[in-house]
Write a protein that holds these residues in place. Structure first.
Motif, PDB file in Angstrom:
ATOM      1  N   ARG A 221       0.799  -1.223   0.000  1.00 41.63           N
ATOM      2  CA  ARG A 221       0.000   0.000   0.000  1.00 41.63           C
ATOM      3  C   ARG A 221       0.840   1.286   0.000  1.00 41.63           C
ATOM      4  O   ARG A 221       0.563   2.182  -0.794  1.00 41.63           O
ATOM      5  N   PRO A 222       1.880   1.423   0.850  1.00 39.33           N
ATOM      6  CA  PRO A 222       2.653   2.681   0.817  1.00 39.33           C
ATOM      7  C   PRO A 222       3.305   2.935  -0.537  1.00 39.33           C
ATOM      8  O   PRO A 222       3.332   4.075  -1.008  1.00 39.33           O
ATOM      9  N   ALA A 223       3.825   1.892  -1.172  1.00 42.08           N
ATOM     10  CA  ALA A 223       4.445   2.069  -2.488  1.00 42.08           C
ATOM     11  C   ALA A 223       3.409   2.493  -3.516  1.00 42.08           C
ATOM     12  O   ALA A 223       3.673   3.364  -4.355  1.00 42.08           O
ATOM     13  N   VAL A 224       2.234   1.894  -3.457  1.00 42.23           N
ATOM     14  CA  VAL A 224       1.169   2.239  -4.398  1.00 42.23           C
ATOM     15  C   VAL A 224       0.704   3.671  -4.162  1.00 42.23           C
ATOM     16  O   VAL A 224       0.487   4.423  -5.109  1.00 42.23           O
ATOM     17  N   GLU A 225       0.577   4.066  -2.903  1.00 43.50           N
ATOM     18  CA  GLU A 225       0.154   5.433  -2.596  1.00 43.50           C
ATOM     19  C   GLU A 225       1.179   6.444  -3.106  1.00 43.50           C
ATOM     20  O   GLU A 225       0.814   7.503  -3.619  1.00 43.50           O
ATOM     21  N   LYS A 226       2.475   6.127  -3.005  1.00 41.58           N
ATOM     22  CA  LYS A 226       3.524   7.014  -3.515  1.00 41.58           C
ATOM     23  C   LYS A 226       3.420   7.106  -5.035  1.00 41.58           C
ATOM     24  O   LYS A 226       3.545   8.190  -5.604  1.00 41.58           O
ATOM     25  N   LEU A 227       3.175   5.977  -5.686  1.00 42.35           N
ATOM     26  CA  LEU A 227       3.025   5.984  -7.137  1.00 42.35           C
ATOM     27  C   LEU A 227       1.827   6.828  -7.556  1.00 42.35           C
ATOM     28  O   LEU A 227       1.914   7.627  -8.495  1.00 42.35           O
ATOM     29  N   ILE A 228       0.716   6.691  -6.854  1.00 41.98           N
ATOM     30  CA  ILE A 228      -0.475   7.486  -7.164  1.00 41.98           C
ATOM     31  C   ILE A 228      -0.178   8.967  -6.975  1.00 41.98           C
ATOM     32  O   ILE A 228      -0.571   9.801  -7.792  1.00 41.98           O
ATOM     33  N   GLN A 229       0.553   9.315  -5.920  1.00 40.12           N
ATOM     34  CA  GLN A 229       0.902  10.714  -5.675  1.00 40.12           C
ATOM     35  C   GLN A 229       1.770  11.250  -6.815  1.00 40.12           C
ATOM     36  O   GLN A 229       1.533  12.353  -7.321  1.00 40.12           O
ATOM     37  N   THR A 230       2.754  10.476  -7.246  1.00 42.29           N
ATOM     38  CA  THR A 230       3.636  10.903  -8.334  1.00 42.29           C
ATOM     39  C   THR A 230       2.852  11.079  -9.628  1.00 42.29           C
ATOM     40  O   THR A 230       3.016  12.081 -10.333  1.00 42.29           O
ATOM     41  N   GLU A 231       2.002  10.104  -9.930  1.00 43.06           N
ATOM     42  CA  GLU A 231       1.171  10.197 -11.141  1.00 43.06           C
ATOM     43  C   GLU A 231       0.246  11.412 -11.069  1.00 43.06           C
ATOM     44  O   GLU A 231       0.049  12.103 -12.064  1.00 43.06           O
ATOM     45  N   SER A 232      -0.303  11.678  -9.913  1.00 44.77           N
ATOM     46  CA  SER A 232      -1.189  12.838  -9.736  1.00 44.77           C
ATOM     47  C   SER A 232      -0.450  14.136 -10.013  1.00 44.77           C
ATOM     48  O   SER A 232      -0.973  15.039 -10.677  1.00 44.77           O
ATOM     49  N   GLU A 233       0.762  14.239  -9.498  1.00 43.97           N
ATOM     50  CA  GLU A 233       1.556  15.444  -9.713  1.00 43.97           C
ATOM     51  C   GLU A 233       1.863  15.642 -11.190  1.00 43.97           C
ATOM     52  O   GLU A 233       1.795  16.768 -11.702  1.00 43.97           O
ATOM     53  N   GLN A 234       2.187  14.555 -11.893  1.00 45.23           N
ATOM     54  CA  GLN A 234       2.457  14.659 -13.326  1.00 45.23           C
ATOM     55  C   GLN A 234       1.207  15.066 -14.093  1.00 45.23           C
ATOM     56  O   GLN A 234       1.272  15.906 -15.003  1.00 45.23           O
ATOM     57  N   LEU A 235       0.061  14.489 -13.734  1.00 48.68           N
ATOM     58  CA  LEU A 235      -1.190  14.865 -14.396  1.00 48.68           C
ATOM     59  C   LEU A 235      -1.544  16.323 -14.110  1.00 48.68           C
ATOM     60  O   LEU A 235      -2.037  17.028 -14.995  1.00 48.68           O
ATOM     61  N   ASP A 236      -1.270  16.787 -12.884  1.00 50.93           N
ATOM     62  CA  ASP A 236      -1.521  18.190 -12.548  1.00 50.93           C
ATOM     63  C   ASP A 236      -0.680  19.117 -13.424  1.00 50.93           C
ATOM     64  O   ASP A 236      -1.173  20.142 -13.911  1.00 50.93           O
ATOM     65  N   GLU A 237       0.594  18.759 -13.632  1.00 49.69           N
ATOM     66  CA  GLU A 237       1.465  19.583 -14.478  1.00 49.69           C
ATOM     67  C   GLU A 237       0.957  19.625 -15.915  1.00 49.69           C
ATOM     68  O   GLU A 237       0.924  20.694 -16.546  1.00 49.69           O
ATOM     69  N   LEU A 238       0.548  18.474 -16.429  1.00 48.41           N
ATOM     70  CA  LEU A 238       0.020  18.430 -17.793  1.00 48.41           C
ATOM     71  C   LEU A 238      -1.269  19.243 -17.913  1.00 48.41           C
ATOM     72  O   LEU A 238      -1.495  19.931 -18.914  1.00 48.41           O
ATOM     73  N   TYR A 239      -2.096  19.161 -16.887  1.00 49.81           N
ATOM     74  CA  TYR A 239      -3.349  19.912 -16.903  1.00 49.81           C
ATOM     75  C   TYR A 239      -3.067  21.420 -16.925  1.00 49.81           C
ATOM     76  O   TYR A 239      -3.713  22.167 -17.658  1.00 49.81           O
ATOM     77  N   LEU A 240      -2.096  21.861 -16.140  1.00 51.80           N
ATOM     78  CA  LEU A 240      -1.750  23.287 -16.127  1.00 51.80           C
ATOM     79  C   LEU A 240      -1.229  23.742 -17.488  1.00 51.80           C
ATOM     80  O   LEU A 240      -1.551  24.851 -17.946  1.00 51.80           O
ATOM     81  N   LEU A 241      -0.444  22.890 -18.149  1.00 54.19           N
ATOM     82  CA  LEU A 241       0.022  23.230 -19.496  1.00 54.19           C
ATOM     83  C   LEU A 241      -1.150  23.350 -20.469  1.00 54.19           C
ATOM     84  O   LEU A 241      -1.202  24.285 -21.281  1.00 54.19           O
ATOM     85  N   ALA A 242      -2.081  22.431 -20.381  1.00 52.54           N
ATOM     86  CA  ALA A 242      -3.265  22.496 -21.246  1.00 52.54           C
ATOM     87  C   ALA A 242      -4.053  23.769 -20.961  1.00 52.54           C
ATOM     88  O   ALA A 242      -4.553  24.416 -21.888  1.00 52.54           O
TER      89      ALA A 242
END
Length: 172
Positions: free
Chosen positions: A75-96
């Motif tokens: 679970r902690p590893a998966v939660e870290k992965l979700i957090q990282t993916e969320s941050e990347q999606l947030d950056e892409l959304y801001l660019l859009a």
């Protein structure tokens, strides 16, 4: 290693969440982890032996405990992965969003196209593409966080079988 199993303990009295599922206490988490560690240290141990050693009701309870312990580690590893993916999606959304907010003009053969009033004609194409991209990014974000409800599919009707070329009396 043996568990201190209290024969008077009423497992039905354990706290439940809003969906009626049992909530795992810190003691349960520790016991599950100890059972998993014991199994790792003693290959060939059966789930019934784990149940007997650690006070689980039966072998299926021991198996579930081991699965829970595995999930606790993952679970902690998966939660870290979700957090990282969320941050990347947030950056892409801001660019859009930046592309959506820009003024785009129509360009033809390297020149800005102007209207009858002498003003550059607006080009909505890049903005529309950025909107579509932003929507896909948000959809990915919702899927990543499990926000969307799963689609429900209803199947109705029946199936009819027809025997062709077979005498029904031969089937008896």
């Amino acid at each position: 290693m043996t568990a201190n199993h209290d024969p008077d303990y009423d497992f039905r009295a354990r706290p439940r969440d809003g969906n009626g599922k049992f909530q795992r206490s810190i003691d349960t988490v520790k016991r599950d982890a100890a059972a998993a560690q014991y199994l790792a240290d003693h290959p060939g141990t059966t789930f019934q032996q784990i149940a007997d050693l650690f006070g689980y009701h039966d072998r299926s309870g021991a198996w579930r405990a081991i699965q829970n312990a595995k999930a606790d580690v993952i679970r902690p590893a998966v939660e870290k992965l979700i957090q990282t993916e969320s941050e990347q999606l947030d950056e892409l959304y801001l660019l859009a969003r930046e592309i959506i907010d820009r003024n785009h003009v129509v360009v033809s053969h390297g020149r800005i196209v102007v209207g009858d009033d002498g003003q550059p004609l607006p080009d909505d194409g890049p903005r529309m593409q950025a909107i579509q991209t932003a929507l896909r990014i948000r959809e990915s974000y919702r899927k990543l966080h499990g926000v969307d409800q799963p689609a429900k599919t209803e199947v109705s009707g029946g199936v009819t079988y027809q025997l062709v070329g077979v005498d029904p009396e031969d089937l008896v």
